[in-house]
Design a protein around this motif. Structure first.
Motif, PDB file in Angstrom:
ATOM      1  N   LEU A   1      54.468  -9.149  33.931  1.00  0.00           N
ATOM      2  CA  LEU A   1      53.479  -8.283  34.815  1.00  0.00           C
ATOM      3  C   LEU A   1      52.963  -9.351  35.787  1.00  0.00           C
ATOM      4  O   LEU A   1      52.288  -8.752  36.798  1.00  0.00           O
ATOM      5  N   GLY A   2      53.166 -10.667  36.051  1.00  0.00           N
ATOM      6  CA  GLY A   2      52.827 -11.309  37.135  1.00  0.00           C
ATOM      7  C   GLY A   2      53.600 -11.113  38.214  1.00  0.00           C
ATOM      8  O   GLY A   2      53.272 -11.282  39.415  1.00  0.00           O
ATOM      9  N   ARG A   3      54.755 -10.631  38.236  1.00  0.00           N
ATOM     10  CA  ARG A   3      55.560  -9.854  39.317  1.00  0.00           C
ATOM     11  C   ARG A   3      54.852  -8.816  39.982  1.00  0.00           C
ATOM     12  O   ARG A   3      55.224  -8.652  41.232  1.00  0.00           O
ATOM     13  N   VAL A   4      54.214  -7.975  39.249  1.00  0.00           N
ATOM     14  CA  VAL A   4      53.525  -6.922  39.818  1.00  0.00           C
ATOM     15  C   VAL A   4      51.969  -7.012  39.988  1.00  0.00           C
ATOM     16  O   VAL A   4      51.691  -6.291  41.250  1.00  0.00           O
ATOM     17  N   TYR A   5      51.254  -7.699  39.104  1.00  0.00           N
ATOM     18  CA  TYR A   5      49.992  -7.892  39.370  1.00  0.00           C
ATOM     19  C   TYR A   5      49.552  -9.325  39.558  1.00  0.00           C
ATOM     20  O   TYR A   5      50.054 -10.113  38.672  1.00  0.00           O
ATOM     21  N   PRO A   6      49.283  -9.745  40.602  1.00  0.00           N
ATOM     22  CA  PRO A   6      48.811 -11.077  40.799  1.00  0.00           C
ATOM     23  C   PRO A   6      47.672 -11.660  39.967  1.00  0.00           C
ATOM     24  O   PRO A   6      47.984 -12.804  39.388  1.00  0.00           O
ATOM     25  N   THR A   7      47.024 -11.059  39.396  1.00  0.00           N
ATOM     26  CA  THR A   7      45.742 -11.513  38.594  1.00  0.00           C
ATOM     27  C   THR A   7      45.857 -10.377  37.503  1.00  0.00           C
ATOM     28  O   THR A   7      45.601  -9.270  37.766  1.00  0.00           O
ATOM     29  N   LEU A   8      45.651 -10.807  36.174  1.00  0.00           N
ATOM     30  CA  LEU A   8      45.444  -9.883  35.112  1.00  0.00           C
ATOM     31  C   LEU A   8      44.002 -10.041  34.595  1.00  0.00           C
ATOM     32  O   LEU A   8      43.695 -10.964  34.286  1.00  0.00           O
TER      33      LEU A   8
END
Length: 554
Positions: A345-352
């Motif tokens: 998910l880090g590839r799509v969302y910079p911060t979760l």
């Protein structure tokens, strides 16, 4: 005898004066005491040095030097109690006492060929000596361990010391360079191994002002001289500096596009050491969703680390090919091959944000219902490497299996090449189902009947010519004779010398040759349906049959 004539008597008195001859031993004793006092006062401290080997060390000859100035000498060399090391005793001068601190360093100077060149050539004639590097600590110390190699940086050198850990030892050596964008900004100071945690520790020293490059999210990875990688993206060749080409080293930086975090100013901060830059990038994505993809086709060319893409954008990584099958699904009868992937998910969302992981998983479930499917795609035609590509297929139906062991199922679809194979196989099956042999037999019978008809027509034309040549026929009125002559001309047109007969005969011969050439192709299609795509053995050229031989067979 009168008193006047008596002899005189001597009077004896004790002598109280000391002879001057005793001054000599007294003076000698005084000088000895004075020399002893001077020796005790001027005598420096005695230190104990621990060495792995006594190579080049001799009692009474090997000097202790500081900045190439003699400050002491080795007085004794012996084995320790358990014979595991050498203990050397050195007598230092009085002025050297202030140099002995807790962080004082000793090492043997001798000819060396190291990563930074050749050093210690002057000891070829003078012999090895022990170098003393003064410490800056407040605590005094008289027992030291002699270093095997010279230290990277003195204790008072400005910079930052870091500690890297790795599961394997031997990755780095003392003196290896620390690189930032190819520029040397530090050195490896010490290498140790923690037996309890079973980890190798590598101590680095980053020189000032490059210590300002160390941030909380900095990643360190091993740098080899030549790095050749072959993947679905093609060949990737990287060549480091000349020094790293010979010895290797360690590089660091903050992954691009990410928050670097706060500045690290505390010494001995621990960081993980990765094997390469790709691993450092991949491990940066700590938040991910794991799925199992079941493929009906061959996964040859798909390896761990291959990208998982959506329309050319990498959103995950293949983790294991193939995944271990559950016992209920083991055996060759199971045609599906499981592949474990991670949607990072880090590839799509910079911060979760907290709870966002579950929400994204629910969104993916809705995408599966909408037709999101994964398929294998060729990433490199030269190497044959595969990758996983995702696309929306609205007509696809959700699979019946939703779980595979402990993992959720990511629906899949046959890749483009597999679809082409299926379509070609379907066409070949239809061709195989056609009654080609029956059609050829019927056509051959029709051709034979046509030949018999032409032969009968030829015979009739010959008989009619004989009839017309008779006198009785010539006596027939001219009109009838002319009509018969026209009929004969018409029949002669269908004879062996006529153009229709020749055209038909040529067409029959051509058709027979086509059928003869088509039979090996049909036979090969029956034996090997995929021969239209892949190369096969070429059929032998048919041998034409002569006209007379053909008529003789009839």
């Amino acid at each position: 005898m009168s008193e006047e004539t008596a002899p005189d008597q001597a009077q004896v008195k004790a002598l109280r004066q000391v002879s001057t001859i005793w001054l000599v031993p007294v003076i000698a004793l005084a000088i000895g005491i004075w020399m002893l006092v001077q020796y005790m006062v001027s005598k420096g401290p005695e230190v104990s040095l621990m060495l792995n080997t006594a190579e080049g060390i001799e009692a009474g000859k090997t000097e202790i030097r500081a900045l190439n100035v003699r400050v002491g000498v080795v007085t004794d060399v012996r084995l320790n109690k358990d014979y595991s090391a050498i203990v050397a005793t050195a007598q230092l001068e009085k002025d050297a006492e202030r140099m002995l601190k807790d962080d004082t360093l000793f090492w043997v100077v001798k000819p060396r060929i190291g990563k930074e060149g050749i050093s210690g050539l002057d000891t070829l004639l003078s012999g090895a000596y022990i170098q003393l590097q003064p410490g800056r600590s407040e605590e005094k110390k008289t027992s030291f361990t002699v270093l095997e190699v010279p230290p990277v940086a003195p204790p008072d050198t400005k910079g930052l010391r870091l500690m890297l850990y790795h599961n394997e030892a031997g990755k780095l050596g003392v003196g290896d360079p620390v690189l930032y964008e190819g520029f040397t900004v530090g050195r490896v100071e010490k290498v140790t191994f923690d037996a309890q945690q079973k980890r190798a520790n590598y101590q680095l020293f980053i020189f000032e002002p490059y210590n300002s490059l160390i941030r909380k999210r900095t990643r360190f990875w091993l740098t080899s001289g030549v790095d050749l990688q072959m993947s679905a993206e093609g060949f990737n060749l990287k060549i480091g500096s000349i020094e790293s080409l010979i010895t290797g080293g360690v590089s660091f930086r903050v992954p691009r596009g990410n928050d670097p975090g706060k500045l690290i100013t505390e010494d001995m901060t621990r960081f993980r050491l990765y094997d390469n830059l790709k691993e450092a990038r991949e491990r940066f994505f700590d938040e991910y969703l794991e799925y199992v993809m079941l493929f009906d086709e061959s996964v040859r060319g798909l390896s761990a680390g291959a990208p998982v893409e959506y329309r050319g954008i990498q959103i995950g990584t293949v983790r294991q090919v193939p995944l271990e099958m559950p016992k209920a699904l083991e055996g060759f009868s199971n045609k599906q091959i499981p592949v474990l992937v991670r949607i990072e998910l880090g590839r799509v969302y910079p911060t979760l944000e907290p709870g966002q992981l579950a929400r994204i998983k629910a969104q993916l479930e809705q995408e599966f219902q909408a037709g999101l499917r994964a398929s294998l795609k060729t990433g490199n035609l030269l190497t044959g490497a595969l990758l996983v590509d995702m696309e929306i297929h609205p007509d696809e139906v959700m699979p019946n299996i939703q779980r595979y062991g402990e993992y959720d199922i990511f629906p899949t679809k046959a890749g483009g090449f597999a679809e082409i194979q299926k379509q070609i196989s379907a066409v070949l099956n239809k061709v195989n189902e056609m009654p080609v042999e029956d059609t050829l037999l019927t056509l051959n019978r029709s051709l034979r009947a046509s030949q018999r008809t032409l032969q009968a027509t030829e015979k009739m034309a010959n008989e009619l010519a004989v009839l017309l040549a008779r006198k009785e026929t010539q006596a027939i009125p001219g009109e009838i004779r002319e009509s018969l002559q026209q009929i004969q001309s018409t029949l002669n047109g269908f004879g062996p010398d006529g153009a229709p007969y020749r055209n038909l005969e040529q067409a029959i011969h051509r058709f027979e040759r086509v059928m003869a050439e088509l039979q090996p192709v049909l036979r090969q299609m029956n034996e090997k349906p995929n021969s239209l795509i892949f190369s096969g053995e070429k059929a032998k050229d048919p041998i034409p049959v002569g006209r007379k031989q053909f008529e003789g067979q009839q």
